[in-house]
Write a protein that holds these residues in place. Sequence first.
Motif: not given
Length: 369
Positions: A363-368
């Motif tokens: 689960w990748p961190a949401p992109k800023a």
Amino acid sequence: MSAAAPVLNAIGVISGTSMDGIDVALIASDGEARVEPGPGATFAYPPEVARALREAIANPESARAPLDDLQRAVTDAHVAAVEAFIDRFGVRREEVALVGLHGQTILHRPRERFTRQLCDGARASRLLGLDVVNDFRAADVAAGGEGAPFVPLYHAAICAGLPRPLMALNWGGVGNVTYLGADGAIVAFDTGPANALIDDFVARRRGLTHDEGGALAGAGRVDSGALARLMSDPYFDRAPPKSLDRNHFHGLAREVDKLGDADGAATLAAFTIEATAAALRHVAAPPLRWLVCGGGRRNRTLMDALAARLGAPIEPIEAIGYDGDVIEAQCFAYLALRSRRGLPLSLPTTTGAPRPMPGGVFWPAPKAA
């Protein structure tokens, strides 16, 4: 020749079957032979979450229900533990490559190809702002493996270079071993009860969370008849790989309910010892040394009794420079790194899977924005 894999910082998080807290640890590793342990700590569940988890685990049918609210609460408790860990140890968030979130096992039935760990990886990565790997066991179980134990490859990494054969023993709620053979073999399986039955007994009788240092058991006498009935479970003769649900021995453990507090605790402690010793039925040669992880290594009654029973050195994992309270948390940081590289998390000789099995869900961190 391929380039060496980078050494990355990863945080691992797990709450074991004893549910005595959420363990968090930091390591730096390449997911293979290099492991540099960092700090570790344990954080309590909110009491209402711990209570709801115990109710779910006590009722296997409810453990199959959606449980959306409980999963959210468990995930949030694990996220809060990671945040508290980062704050306590001054971890630089930008230097954390990955978080391995095991979650909380509430039902493990590999023969039904079912295992469930409560953890919402998408929610965790969003709240933490960090890349997350979770759902480590599902692929192994779906392929026909036991889905446990999952720490053997980490045991092999941290024990590299030590004389073999060697046994790494984890005494948590359920016991498990990793046998590292002189020929390079890695064999692992659940041994049987560790702390869970004793914890449940002293909770019923005295309202305690555990038998501190084994003091109550040490004051009692073992009921040999009850012990023999406890050891009659066919699990002990089953060839590994094999694994257990926390409540597998729950009915049999009622054998001690007719005993007094001290004698009941002593008999359950003896059951843990005999169950652990029965592991020797399934290994090629007696280990030269046992290294013990988990809360059971603090139980002097258990440690002394196992040494007397086996006639071999029984030492806490601290003897080789690791913190036995957070070995499993470290392990899931290590396995998260392996997952991202597509490396196996389990072997046919550790879980019975048909081949070395990768696993985990990223689960990748949401992109800023």
